[in-house]
Design a protein around this motif. Structure first.
Motif, PDB file in Angstrom:
ATOM      1  N   HIS A 161       7.100 -11.656  -3.186  1.00  0.00           N
ATOM      2  CA  HIS A 161       6.124 -10.706  -2.644  1.00  0.00           C
ATOM      3  C   HIS A 161       6.323 -10.448  -1.163  1.00  0.00           C
ATOM      4  N   ASN A 162       6.695 -11.484  -0.428  1.00  0.00           N
ATOM      5  CA  ASN A 162       6.749 -11.386   1.028  1.00  0.00           C
ATOM      6  C   ASN A 162       8.099 -10.936   1.571  1.00  0.00           C
ATOM      7  N   HIS A 163       9.059 -10.728   0.708  1.00  0.00           N
ATOM      8  CA  HIS A 163      10.381 -10.297   1.162  1.00  0.00           C
ATOM      9  C   HIS A 163      10.288  -8.904   1.781  1.00  0.00           C
ATOM     10  N   PRO A 164      10.709  -8.728   3.045  1.00  0.00           N
ATOM     11  CA  PRO A 164      10.532  -7.433   3.711  1.00  0.00           C
ATOM     12  C   PRO A 164      11.591  -6.392   3.388  1.00  0.00           C
ATOM     13  N   GLY A 165      12.714  -6.826   2.848  1.00  0.00           N
ATOM     14  CA  GLY A 165      13.811  -5.898   2.619  1.00  0.00           C
ATOM     15  C   GLY A 165      13.732  -5.201   1.277  1.00  0.00           C
ATOM     16  N   LEU A 166      14.634  -4.259   1.091  1.00  0.00           N
ATOM     17  CA  LEU A 166      14.732  -3.565  -0.184  1.00  0.00           C
ATOM     18  C   LEU A 166      15.531  -4.417  -1.173  1.00  0.00           C
ATOM     19  N   TYR A 167      15.268  -4.206  -2.445  1.00  0.00           N
ATOM     20  CA  TYR A 167      16.030  -4.854  -3.499  1.00  0.00           C
ATOM     21  C   TYR A 167      17.050  -3.871  -4.074  1.00  0.00           C
ATOM     22  N   PRO A 168      18.049  -4.380  -4.819  1.00  0.00           N
ATOM     23  CA  PRO A 168      19.035  -3.457  -5.411  1.00  0.00           C
ATOM     24  C   PRO A 168      18.386  -2.384  -6.272  1.00  0.00           C
ATOM     25  N   LYS A 169      17.280  -2.729  -6.943  1.00  0.00           N
ATOM     26  CA  LYS A 169      16.489  -1.766  -7.705  1.00  0.00           C
ATOM     27  C   LYS A 169      15.013  -2.031  -7.418  1.00  0.00           C
ATOM     28  N   ILE A 170      14.164  -1.086  -7.746  1.00  0.00           N
ATOM     29  CA  ILE A 170      12.728  -1.299  -7.617  1.00  0.00           C
ATOM     30  C   ILE A 170      12.297  -2.260  -8.706  1.00  0.00           C
ATOM     31  N   VAL A 171      11.639  -3.345  -8.329  1.00  0.00           N
ATOM     32  CA  VAL A 171      11.210  -4.353  -9.286  1.00  0.00           C
ATOM     33  C   VAL A 171       9.791  -4.011  -9.750  1.00  0.00           C
ATOM     34  N   VAL A 172       9.628  -3.806 -11.041  1.00  0.00           N
ATOM     35  CA  VAL A 172       8.323  -3.510 -11.641  1.00  0.00           C
ATOM     36  C   VAL A 172       7.879  -4.771 -12.374  1.00  0.00           C
ATOM     37  N   HIS A 173       6.706  -5.283 -12.012  1.00  0.00           N
ATOM     38  CA  HIS A 173       6.300  -6.603 -12.488  1.00  0.00           C
ATOM     39  C   HIS A 173       4.791  -6.688 -12.640  1.00  0.00           C
ATOM     40  N   GLY A 174       4.354  -7.834 -13.167  1.00  0.00           N
ATOM     41  CA  GLY A 174       2.948  -8.187 -13.247  1.00  0.00           C
ATOM     42  C   GLY A 174       2.772  -9.586 -12.699  1.00  0.00           C
ATOM     43  N   HIS A 175       2.071 -10.467 -13.455  1.00  0.00           N
ATOM     44  CA  HIS A 175       1.962 -11.894 -13.195  1.00  0.00           C
ATOM     45  C   HIS A 175       0.930 -12.267 -12.131  1.00  0.00           C
ATOM     46  N   THR A 176       0.888 -11.543 -11.028  1.00  0.00           N
ATOM     47  CA  THR A 176      -0.043 -11.853  -9.946  1.00  0.00           C
ATOM     48  C   THR A 176      -1.111 -10.768  -9.893  1.00  0.00           C
ATOM     49  N   PRO A 177      -2.359 -11.090 -10.266  1.00  0.00           N
ATOM     50  CA  PRO A 177      -3.386 -10.045 -10.371  1.00  0.00           C
ATOM     51  C   PRO A 177      -3.716  -9.405  -9.027  1.00  0.00           C
ATOM     52  N   VAL A 178      -3.914  -8.093  -9.073  1.00  0.00           N
ATOM     53  CA  VAL A 178      -4.345  -7.305  -7.917  1.00  0.00           C
ATOM     54  C   VAL A 178      -5.460  -6.369  -8.384  1.00  0.00           C
ATOM     55  N   PRO A 179      -6.352  -5.953  -7.478  1.00  0.00           N
ATOM     56  CA  PRO A 179      -7.471  -5.104  -7.889  1.00  0.00           C
ATOM     57  C   PRO A 179      -7.036  -3.760  -8.465  1.00  0.00           C
ATOM     58  N   GLU A 180      -5.943  -3.225  -7.942  1.00  0.00           N
ATOM     59  CA  GLU A 180      -5.371  -1.974  -8.466  1.00  0.00           C
ATOM     60  C   GLU A 180      -3.874  -2.028  -8.261  1.00  0.00           C
ATOM     61  N   ALA A 181      -3.144  -1.166  -8.933  1.00  0.00           N
ATOM     62  CA  ALA A 181      -1.682  -1.203  -8.867  1.00  0.00           C
ATOM     63  C   ALA A 181      -1.204  -1.259  -7.413  1.00  0.00           C
TER      64      ALA A 181
END
Length: 256
Positions: free
Chosen positions: A197-217
């Motif tokens: 979550h805290n990694h500031p850089g870009l990844y090779p692709k956009i990572v779409v995930h769940g696992h950690t609840p948030v109030p909205e996307a």
């Protein structure tokens, strides 16, 4: 050499393929069925050339209808292979409990009692483990093993840990920065949090995930989190990508 990163705004789906990625369900069959009806209505109306519906894992525990969720997913996958499902940590935890009834494991501590109830089996409350209670657990564990259809076990064992389409990488929890996508550890794909979550850089692709609840996307430059605590909030969320167009699709129901 590190792979160049992709910013969310520039990411695109494969040509002619609309992608839906659905967050953690956790036994909320009502919300999952509503999401599928909404997606089916969109596909029927818009008629995209092709499409995929990707479920990001955690189908069981906490909510009231884990058995119904697995029945539903088995059926939709049988009907159309474009419905895809990934493994979540709770799904693997369920399999581990069926193999070995650990009273202090994920299943017993975080919602597995509700999963067992959906199969008609009452387990002792977590934390009450004296000799008599351990004997009761063994007995009820045997009842749960008998109650869970082989097709459910086979389904959970068949689930991959990640998928890639276009500029998007789909997994349950996230990835470890600095490791190529094809070398990610399944434990990280199912469990990772802060370092991802805290990694500031870009990844090779956009990572779409769940696992950690948030109030909205949560839509970031390098990742999208669609776990909106459906089992409790009554809100199930999906990311929709069509070409370079991206939007959030949400289904709401009663709070858990």
């Amino acid at each position: 050499m590190a792979e160049p990163g992709i910013h969310f705004l520039d990411a695109r789906a494969p040509d002619g393929v609309r992608l839906y990625a659905i967050g953690d369900v956790h036994g909320r069959l009502d919300l999952l069925a509503a999401m599928h009806r909404g997606i089916a209505a969109e596909i029927s109306q818009d008629r995209p050339a092709d499409w995929r519906v990707i479920h990001l894992g955690d189908y069981v525990d906490r909510g009231p209808a884990s058995k119904g969720v697995i029945d539903f997913l088995i059926e939709v996958r049988k009907r159309d292979p474009r419905y895809l499902m990934l493994a979540g940590n709770h799904d693997i935890g369920f399999l581990e409990f069926l193999d070995t009834p650990d009273p202090d494991g994920l299943f017993m501590r975080y919602g597995g009692i509700q999963t067992a109830q959906s199969y008609g089996v009452a387990l002792p409350e977590s934390g009450i483990w004296f000799s008599r209670a351990e004997a009761a657990l063994r007995q009820r564990h045997a009842a749960l093993v008998e109650a869970v259809p082989k097709s459910h076990v086979d389904f959970l064992r068949s689930l991959p840990f990640s998928l890639t389409f276009g500029d998007f990488f789909f997994c349950h929890a996230g990835i470890r920065p600095g490791i190529t996508l094809d070398e990610q550890d399944p434990q990280d794909l199912m469990w990772i949090r802060d370092v991802f979550h805290n990694h500031p850089g870009l990844y090779p692709k956009i990572v779409v995930h769940g696992h950690t609840p948030v109030p909205e996307a949560e839509v970031m430059a390098n990742r999208v989190n669609v776990d909106t605590l459906a089992w409790q909030s009554g809100n199930l969320t999906a990311l929709v990508v069509d070409g370079t167009d991206k939007r959030i699709l949400a289904m709401s129901g009663e709070r858990g």
